[in-house]
Scaffold this active site. Sequence first.
Site, PDB file in Angstrom:
ATOM      1  CD  GLN A 131      -2.585   1.050   2.748  1.00 40.07           C
ATOM      2  OE1 GLN A 131      -2.149   0.429   3.716  1.00 40.07           O
ATOM      3  NE2 GLN A 131      -3.764   1.604   2.751  1.00 40.07           N
ATOM      4  CE1 TYR A 133      -3.940   3.847  -0.541  1.00 45.02           C
ATOM      5  CE2 TYR A 133      -5.069   4.782   1.341  1.00 45.02           C
ATOM      6  CZ  TYR A 133      -5.104   4.071   0.173  1.00 45.02           C
ATOM      7  OH  TYR A 133      -6.298   3.603  -0.289  1.00 45.02           O
ATOM      8  CB  SER A 134       2.418   6.897   4.627  1.00 43.60           C
ATOM      9  OG  SER A 134       1.283   6.397   5.277  1.00 43.60           O
ATOM     10  CD  GLU A 249      -5.349  -0.047   6.198  1.00 43.91           C
ATOM     11  OE1 GLU A 249      -5.521   0.916   5.422  1.00 43.91           O
ATOM     12  OE2 GLU A 249      -4.245  -0.373   6.650  1.00 43.91           O
TER      13      GLU A 249
HETATM   14  C1  LIG Z   1       3.574  -0.651  11.481  1.00 39.43           C
HETATM   15  C2  LIG Z   1       3.133   0.363  10.462  1.00 39.43           C
HETATM   16  C3  LIG Z   1       2.820  -0.057   9.188  1.00 39.43           C
HETATM   17  C4  LIG Z   1       2.429   0.885   8.219  1.00 39.43           C
HETATM   18  N1  LIG Z   1       2.159   0.439   6.960  1.00 39.43           N
HETATM   19  C5  LIG Z   1       1.853   1.330   5.995  1.00 39.43           C
HETATM   20  C6  LIG Z   1       1.656   0.919   4.646  1.00 39.43           C
HETATM   21  O1  LIG Z   1       1.759  -0.276   4.328  1.00 39.43           O
HETATM   22  N2  LIG Z   1       1.381   1.863   3.719  1.00 39.43           N
HETATM   23  C7  LIG Z   1       1.247   3.173   4.024  1.00 39.43           C
HETATM   24  O2  LIG Z   1       0.978   3.967   3.127  1.00 39.43           O
HETATM   25  N3  LIG Z   1       1.433   3.619   5.298  1.00 39.43           N
HETATM   26  C8  LIG Z   1       1.731   2.729   6.280  1.00 39.43           C
HETATM   27  N4  LIG Z   1       1.947   3.161   7.574  1.00 39.43           N
HETATM   28  C9  LIG Z   1       1.913   4.591   7.847  1.00 39.43           C
HETATM   29  C10 LIG Z   1       0.743   5.066   8.678  1.00 39.43           C
HETATM   30  O3  LIG Z   1      -0.443   5.088   7.931  1.00 39.43           O
HETATM   31  C11 LIG Z   1       1.116   6.465   9.211  1.00 39.43           C
HETATM   32  O4  LIG Z   1       2.205   6.272  10.105  1.00 39.43           O
HETATM   33  C12 LIG Z   1      -0.024   7.135   9.920  1.00 39.43           C
HETATM   34  O5  LIG Z   1      -1.025   7.477   9.020  1.00 39.43           O
HETATM   35  C13 LIG Z   1       0.443   8.394  10.692  1.00 39.43           C
HETATM   36  O6  LIG Z   1       1.163   9.230   9.844  1.00 39.43           O
HETATM   37  P1  LIG Z   1       2.605   9.791  10.263  1.00 39.43           P
HETATM   38  O7  LIG Z   1       3.436   8.625  10.702  1.00 39.43           O
HETATM   39  O8  LIG Z   1       3.103  10.620   9.131  1.00 39.43           O
HETATM   40  O9  LIG Z   1       2.370  10.684  11.544  1.00 39.43           O
HETATM   41  P2  LIG Z   1       1.847  12.208  11.567  1.00 39.43           P
HETATM   42  O10 LIG Z   1       0.738  12.364  10.581  1.00 39.43           O
HETATM   43  O11 LIG Z   1       3.040  13.092  11.415  1.00 39.43           O
HETATM   44  O12 LIG Z   1       1.255  12.325  13.007  1.00 39.43           O
HETATM   45  C14 LIG Z   1       2.063  12.556  14.166  1.00 39.43           C
HETATM   46  C15 LIG Z   1       1.149  12.680  15.365  1.00 39.43           C
HETATM   47  O13 LIG Z   1       0.270  13.818  15.210  1.00 39.43           O
HETATM   48  C16 LIG Z   1      -1.095  13.401  15.348  1.00 39.43           C
HETATM   49  N5  LIG Z   1      -1.933  14.166  14.418  1.00 39.43           N
HETATM   50  C17 LIG Z   1      -1.684  14.391  13.099  1.00 39.43           C
HETATM   51  N6  LIG Z   1      -2.690  15.096  12.539  1.00 39.43           N
HETATM   52  C18 LIG Z   1      -3.596  15.325  13.515  1.00 39.43           C
HETATM   53  C19 LIG Z   1      -4.857  15.998  13.564  1.00 39.43           C
HETATM   54  N7  LIG Z   1      -5.384  16.554  12.471  1.00 39.43           N
HETATM   55  N8  LIG Z   1      -5.522  16.027  14.744  1.00 39.43           N
HETATM   56  C20 LIG Z   1      -5.008  15.447  15.865  1.00 39.43           C
HETATM   57  N9  LIG Z   1      -3.800  14.806  15.871  1.00 39.43           N
HETATM   58  C21 LIG Z   1      -3.114  14.734  14.725  1.00 39.43           C
HETATM   59  C22 LIG Z   1      -1.094  11.932  14.998  1.00 39.43           C
HETATM   60  O14 LIG Z   1      -2.185  11.253  15.555  1.00 39.43           O
HETATM   61  C23 LIG Z   1       0.234  11.472  15.558  1.00 39.43           C
HETATM   62  O15 LIG Z   1       0.098  11.215  16.932  1.00 39.43           O
HETATM   63  C24 LIG Z   1       2.325   2.250   8.557  1.00 39.43           C
HETATM   64  C25 LIG Z   1       2.629   2.664   9.860  1.00 39.43           C
HETATM   65  C26 LIG Z   1       3.031   1.748  10.803  1.00 39.43           C
HETATM   66  C27 LIG Z   1       3.357   2.227  12.182  1.00 39.43           C
END
Ligand SMILES: Cc1cc2nc3c(=O)[nH]c(=O)nc-3n(C[C@H](O)[C@H](O)[C@H](O)COP(=O)(O)OP(=O)(O)OC[C@H]3O[C@@H](n4cnc5c(N)ncnc54)[C@H](O)[C@@H]3O)c2cc1C
Length: 389
Positions: A131, A133-134, A249
């Site tokens: 996937q 996305y991120s 998902e």
């Molecule tokens: C084990 C694991 C597997 C993963 N696998 C995949 C994958 O296969 N494909 C993929 O695309 N992604 C994957 N991810 C990524 C995952 O979707 C992102 O880590 C997640 O969406 C959070 O994004 P970020 O890490 O950029 O954190 P950030 O978006 O930078 O967030 C940091 C903190 O700020 C908080 N925050 C951010 N925005 C807001 C808001 N508007 N209001 C309140 N709080 C907020 C968050 O909750 C978090 O605590 C995976 C992550 C993990 C840990």
Amino acid sequence: MTVDPLGTNDEFRTHVQAWLAEHVVGDYAELRGRGGPGDEDIGFDIRVAWEKELGAAGWIGLGWPESHGGRGASVAQQIIWAEEYTRAQAPARVNHMGENLLGPTLIEYGTAEQCARFLPSILDGNQRWCQGYSEPDAGSDLANVQTKAVLDGDEWVINGQKVWTSLAHVSHWCFVVVRTEVGSVRHKGLSFLLVAMDQPGVETRIIRQPTGGGEFNETFFTDARTDTSMMVGAPGEGWRVAMGLLGFERGISTLAQQVGFERELAAAMSLARAGASNEIPTVRQRLVRSYIGLQLMRWNALRSMSSGVPGPEASIGKLFWGTWHRDLGELMVDLQGATAMIGEAFPYELTLEQKLFLFTRSDTIYGGSNEIQRNVIGERVLGLPKEPS
Ligand SMILES: Cc1cc2nc3c(=O)[nH]c(=O)nc-3n(C[C@H](O)[C@H](O)[C@H](O)COP(=O)(O)OP(=O)(O)OC[C@H]3O[C@@H](n4cnc5c(N)ncnc54)[C@H](O)[C@@H]3O)c2cc1C
């Protein structure tokens, strides 16, 4: 009266039990209970072979419609399969993204050609998906995707970086959210592309996790290419498709996972009975709370699954199970007292409980963090005012 081709639920259960008893043998039996969260690297090749055995016997895509090569199993039958699968301690699966996320998304939003091309290879266990996305600046704020795709004749040319791409290093294809409209911002101008991983323009770099494993990756696209027929939905409709996939998902795909949770809770009960944690007065309450939480998850999943394609209310389940599982990870190490803090002996491999504790920290992050689920529930389920941007 129509006759269910899979038989009554009791007949189906007997059939599932017999098949698993006959097939979870040899190398597969050696892997009993392994390959789950935080333990994904274990026996990968054996688990790939197992996936093909499952496919050959028609166990992949059990709940997909028969018109798309599935078995059209009812929710109850899918639960029976998941329960018996866990009970038999069959190896952890390797293509969650293909079977549970992309497959249902193609069935819902894809063209007949896309379904015909991809669904059979997911069903026979030969094609794994990841996937995309991120990105470094687009996690919770997924609408900030910067990876671009530009049209060049019959192909999209993709440039950019994804991150945290689970199992990208062992996947054949990736579904990628890209920006296809020059100058577009936020949700507009995004598209949903299917991209082959085995090409010169795609590079993956494993990110080492605290568990010691390397389940996810940085994924770089440098002039990577995919045919225009590989777009799901029209150009600019990527957000709608991407959100539809997130519904899967956060919804039905958690069914099998819950049965795994049951096994982990049983392990926690055994640890508690062994007495290592007798000195902690709150252990009883935490175990009971875990047990009740598991029942609630089950009923909530059944409720949301019986209401068709999942919508924003799937976030309720995601928020609940993410938090529940993280708490169980904490309970697991608390039950072991001080010994939970040390590795057994050289080479200091972590125990399954230690890995579970570390990995479950991520349950409240991936698939959308707890904070994001609360925003979705507040704004799109309860209709509360939008969060200030
Ligand atoms: C084990 C694991 C597997 C993963 N696998 C995949 C994958 O296969 N494909 C993929 O695309 N992604 C994957 N991810 C990524 C995952 O979707 C992102 O880590 C997640 O969406 C959070 O994004 P970020 O890490 O950029 O954190 P950030 O978006 O930078 O967030 C940091 C903190 O700020 C908080 N925050 C951010 N925005 C807001 C808001 N508007 N209001 C309140 N709080 C907020 C968050 O909750 C978090 O605590 C995976 C992550 C993990 C840990």
